[in-house]
Design a protein around this motif. Structure first.
Motif, PDB file in Angstrom:
ATOM      1  N   TRP A   1       0.714  -1.292   0.103  1.00 20.97           N
ATOM      2  CA  TRP A   1       0.108   0.093   0.046  1.00 20.97           C
ATOM      3  C   TRP A   1       0.825   1.164  -0.068  1.00 20.97           C
ATOM      4  N   ARG A   2       1.821   1.508   0.855  1.00 22.12           N
ATOM      5  CA  ARG A   2       2.724   2.423   1.004  1.00 22.12           C
ATOM      6  C   ARG A   2       3.427   2.833  -0.311  1.00 22.12           C
ATOM      7  N   LYS A   3       3.851   1.718  -1.214  1.00 25.25           N
ATOM      8  CA  LYS A   3       4.567   1.999  -2.177  1.00 25.25           C
ATOM      9  C   LYS A   3       3.487   2.979  -3.381  1.00 25.25           C
ATOM     10  N   GLY A   4       2.166   3.010  -3.135  1.00 31.24           N
ATOM     11  CA  GLY A   4       1.657   3.895  -4.111  1.00 31.24           C
ATOM     12  C   GLY A   4       1.543   5.534  -3.433  1.00 31.24           C
ATOM     13  N   PHE A   5       2.183   5.803  -2.720  1.00 31.21           N
ATOM     14  CA  PHE A   5       2.419   7.049  -2.059  1.00 31.21           C
ATOM     15  C   PHE A   5       3.573   7.540  -2.058  1.00 31.21           C
ATOM     16  N   GLU A   6       4.075   8.619  -3.075  1.00 31.99           N
ATOM     17  CA  GLU A   6       5.174   8.941  -3.064  1.00 31.99           C
ATOM     18  C   GLU A   6       5.758   9.809  -1.861  1.00 31.99           C
ATOM     19  N   ALA A   7       4.600  10.547  -1.297  1.00 25.83           N
ATOM     20  CA  ALA A   7       4.933  11.327  -0.137  1.00 25.83           C
ATOM     21  C   ALA A   7       5.077  10.634   1.118  1.00 25.83           C
ATOM     22  N   ILE A   8       4.660   9.206   1.180  1.00 31.54           N
ATOM     23  CA  ILE A   8       5.224   8.489   2.129  1.00 31.54           C
ATOM     24  C   ILE A   8       6.773   8.035   1.920  1.00 31.54           C
ATOM     25  N   LEU A   9       7.149   7.835   0.735  1.00 29.17           N
ATOM     26  CA  LEU A   9       8.495   7.177   0.009  1.00 29.17           C
ATOM     27  C   LEU A   9       9.321   8.189   0.275  1.00 29.17           C
ATOM     28  N   TYR A  10       9.102   9.412  -0.330  1.00 32.68           N
ATOM     29  CA  TYR A  10      10.120  10.613  -0.623  1.00 32.68           C
ATOM     30  C   TYR A  10       9.880  11.832   0.013  1.00 32.68           C
ATOM     31  N   GLY A  11       8.603  12.172   0.686  1.00 34.25           N
ATOM     32  CA  GLY A  11       8.336  13.297   0.972  1.00 34.25           C
ATOM     33  C   GLY A  11       8.972  14.011   2.227  1.00 34.25           C
ATOM     34  N   ASP A  12       8.800  15.242   2.449  1.00 31.05           N
ATOM     35  CA  ASP A  12       9.043  15.958   3.630  1.00 31.05           C
ATOM     36  C   ASP A  12       8.198  15.607   4.651  1.00 31.05           C
ATOM     37  N   ILE A  13       8.661  15.830   6.071  1.00 30.93           N
ATOM     38  CA  ILE A  13       7.966  15.630   7.341  1.00 30.93           C
ATOM     39  C   ILE A  13       7.475  16.868   7.970  1.00 30.93           C
ATOM     40  N   GLU A  14       6.476  17.104   8.494  1.00 26.42           N
ATOM     41  CA  GLU A  14       6.134  18.210   9.251  1.00 26.42           C
ATOM     42  C   GLU A  14       5.303  17.781  10.247  1.00 26.42           C
ATOM     43  N   PHE A  15       5.748  17.892  11.499  1.00 20.68           N
ATOM     44  CA  PHE A  15       4.969  17.286  12.871  1.00 20.68           C
ATOM     45  C   PHE A  15       3.727  18.246  13.205  1.00 20.68           C
ATOM     46  N   ILE A  16       2.707  17.824  13.813  1.00 22.46           N
ATOM     47  CA  ILE A  16       1.869  18.545  14.387  1.00 22.46           C
ATOM     48  C   ILE A  16       1.869  18.415  15.806  1.00 22.46           C
ATOM     49  N   ASP A  17       1.719  19.732  16.644  1.00 23.02           N
ATOM     50  CA  ASP A  17       1.920  19.456  18.054  1.00 23.02           C
ATOM     51  C   ASP A  17       0.568  19.111  18.548  1.00 23.02           C
ATOM     52  N   THR A  18       0.523  17.662  19.333  1.00 20.36           N
ATOM     53  CA  THR A  18      -0.676  16.877  19.577  1.00 20.36           C
ATOM     54  C   THR A  18      -0.346  16.533  21.031  1.00 20.36           C
ATOM     55  N   PRO A  19      -1.435  16.286  21.740  1.00 12.91           N
ATOM     56  CA  PRO A  19      -1.287  15.860  23.125  1.00 12.91           C
ATOM     57  C   PRO A  19      -1.017  14.461  23.089  1.00 12.91           C
ATOM     58  N   GLU A  20      -0.194  13.924  24.161  1.00 12.40           N
ATOM     59  CA  GLU A  20      -0.057  12.455  24.281  1.00 12.40           C
ATOM     60  C   GLU A  20      -1.371  11.910  24.458  1.00 12.40           C
ATOM     61  N   PRO A  21      -1.534  10.629  23.771  1.00 11.21           N
ATOM     62  CA  PRO A  21      -0.727   9.800  23.202  1.00 11.21           C
ATOM     63  C   PRO A  21      -0.804   9.713  21.674  1.00 11.21           C
ATOM     64  N   ILE A  22      -1.181  11.066  21.123  1.00  9.73           N
ATOM     65  CA  ILE A  22      -1.589  11.196  19.580  1.00  9.73           C
ATOM     66  C   ILE A  22      -0.224  11.364  19.148  1.00  9.73           C
TER      67      ILE A  22
END
Length: 541
Positions: A454-475
């Motif tokens: 499944w993940r091979k169908g998403f270039e964003a997962i394979l190669y993309g940048d990552i930006e974290f979102i401030d979320t409360p534990e445990p998310i």
């Protein structure tokens, strides 16, 4: 660059499959299971050491870099493994243990004889202090001082690991060239890359300066037990020297002569993320690096976020590789499962593979992760690992994650071998054997396969940048973006249902991706409701 975003499946040969039924897994055993490995949807196999060795550290003490230990087969078996793996579209990476050899290696047997032979300066030798004690205060990871007296030379030799693993002297250009020649031997045989064991240990401080002491409250080094005296020091001088960066460039220059090959460095230093960034900088050092930072007991969203963001801030054009299990640490299904009273929980195992495979970087996945295997409890009398035998019972060593792969639930030794295996198969592993999970659509194994494809169908997962979102534990939540494609990815790291508002996630609406087996969340009144250990993927653009 096939390795960017790749899933690399680690095979520990002793424990994978025993083709000749002597109780120890072998290279023909890997060949026999190549179709199984292909079914996992992985891109490459990392094969742990199979070289000639006295097996004091189970292959990480090499006595001949260019031959196969008879326990595992012969060179023709390895050539067959490469050919048949390539036929299936699978790359082969092998371990290279460069910083030290076995004390049975021909180089060391010559070097230890006297101070004038051709290999006299190939290892790290030093005179005793006037009182006969070792030249400095360096400690061995496996317990005790890092120096052993050699009566033939009337000198001490350095060993950062076992006494039977003397450290090579990389300040000697002949050693560096001989090491590169050994790497090229395997390149010529067709390997696609190398996992470089303890690669930041190649050089030592030429002045042999003492390591400074570390306060007790700071003895939290990643990768070894804090009760180990090794944790009592800052390891500024026995590894991670500046000179090693030049050697990384030499390795890269060699691999560049063999297009498509890759080097992955294992790094454990005082600041492993900083070292990873340095070792993968530009196109002239290692292609990838990985550390022990996600191989700890710390299973919190904030910790994972901090580790990844810290590396992202430093790595610039480098490329990370992430892992949550390997042959040196407690299996993740137990290590992180215990923190949530969920050891062996199948949903947790599915989520962990999705999580590690959704971070920016490549992935090392250890054999048995695809089955959700828990750590084995090994009786003292069955221990094989010298590390565990030394520190028992405070630290039980690494045998618990190295037990044989369970193939068939109704067979002796779970189908690994008809002979008594080198480590026992725990009862808990029979019920999670491959044949038991094959026919269950919702098993950990089939979820692993599904997600890999499944993940091979998403270039964003394979190669993309990552930006974290401030979320409360445990998310744990972040965005992955590539070529106009942006995905929102969320994980519930707890064993209880969690609710988070779309506003907290910074979005006004979500388009959930519903063809993924792990997505079990729902949206109600602009809230994302996530069951225990849920994984959520949504399209934002």
């Amino acid at each position: 660059m096939w390795w960017r975003g790749a899933v690399i499946y680690q095979v520990y040969p002793r424990s994978f499959y025993d083709a000749n039924q002597d109780g120890i897994g072998d290279i023909p055993g890997i060949i026999a299971k190549l179709d199984y490995i292909k079914s996992l949807g992985v891109d490459a196999i990392w094969v742990s050491p199979f070289f000639k060795s006295p097996m004091k550290d189970f292959g990480y003490d090499i006595s001949d870099y260019r031959d196969i230990d008879p326990l595992f087969g012969q060179l023709s078996d390895f050539d067959e493994l490469i050919a048949k793996a390539h036929d299936r579209g699978i790359k082969i990476m092998i371990d290279q243990v460069l910083s030290h050899t076995s004390d049975q290696h021909a180089w060391f047997l010559e070097s230890r004889e006297d101070k004038t032979n051709d290999k006299a300066d190939w290892y790290v030798w030093a005179d005793a202090k006037p009182d006969g004690t070792p030249p400095n205060n360096w400690m061995s990871i496996f317990g005790g001082v890092a120096w052993t007296w050699e009566p033939r030379r009337q000198q001490y030799y350095l060993h950062n690991f076992l006494t039977s693993q003397p450290d090579l002297n990389f300040h000697n250009p002949e050693v560096r060239q001989a090491t590169l020649d050994n790497i090229e031997f395997w390149l010529k045989r067709g390997v696609d890359g190398f996992r470089l064991d303890a690669i930041n240990f190649c050089f030592h401080d030429a002045q042999l300066r003492d390591n400074p002491p570390k306060a007790q409250e700071l003895r939290t080094n990643i990768g070894f037990d804090s009760k180990n005296p090794y944790a009592y020091q800052y390891h500024y001088y026995n590894n991670t020297q500046d000179e090693n960066l030049g050697f990384m460039e030499d390795i890269r220059a060699l691999l560049d002569k063999y297009p498509g090959t890759v080097a992955l460095g294992e790094i454990s230093s005082e600041d492993s993320l900083k070292t990873m960034a340095e070792y993968t900088q530009g196109d002239k050092r290692l292609h990838m690096g990985y550390s022990f930072d996600l191989l700890t007991d710390d299973f919190k969203a904030s910790y994972i976020k901090q580790v990844v963001e810290s590396l992202e801030a430093r790595v610039s054009d480098g490329w990370p590789c992430w892992s949550v299990s390997n042959h040196d640490v407690i299996r993740v299904a137990s290590r992180w499962g215990r923190t949530q009273n969920a050891e062996g929980n199948a949903t947790l195992a599915k989520m962990l593979y999705a999580m590690i495979s959704s971070l920016r970087g490549s992935v090392c996945s250890y054999q048995g992760e695809e089955l959700g295997l828990v750590e084995a409890e090994i009786a003292y009398e069955d221990l094989q690992d010298p590390y565990g035998i030394t520190f028992w019972p405070q630290f039980k060593g690494r045998d618990g994650c190295r037990t044989p792969h369970p193939w068939e639930s109704q067979k002796d030794n779970a189908g690994f071998s008809t002979a008594k295996p080198w480590l026992p198969v725990p009862e808990a592993h029979y019920t999670t054997a491959v044949d038991t999970q094959e026919h269950d659509e919702n098993s950990v194994l089939n979820s692993y396969r599904h997600f890999s494809a499944w993940r091979k169908g998403f270039e964003a997962i394979l190669y993309g940048d990552i930006e974290f979102i401030d979320t409360p534990e445990p998310i744990l939540a972040f965005k992955r973006s590539y070529n106009g494609q942006t995905l929102l990815v969320c994980f519930n790291l707890s064993n209880e249902t969690q609710t988070i508002s779309l506003e907290e996630l910074g979005v006004s609406e979500l388009s959930l991706i519903t063809d993924h087996k792990l997505v079990t969340a729902t949206i109600n009144d602009n809230n994302l409701e996530m069951p225990a250990f849920a994984s959520v993927y949504a399209k934002l653009s």
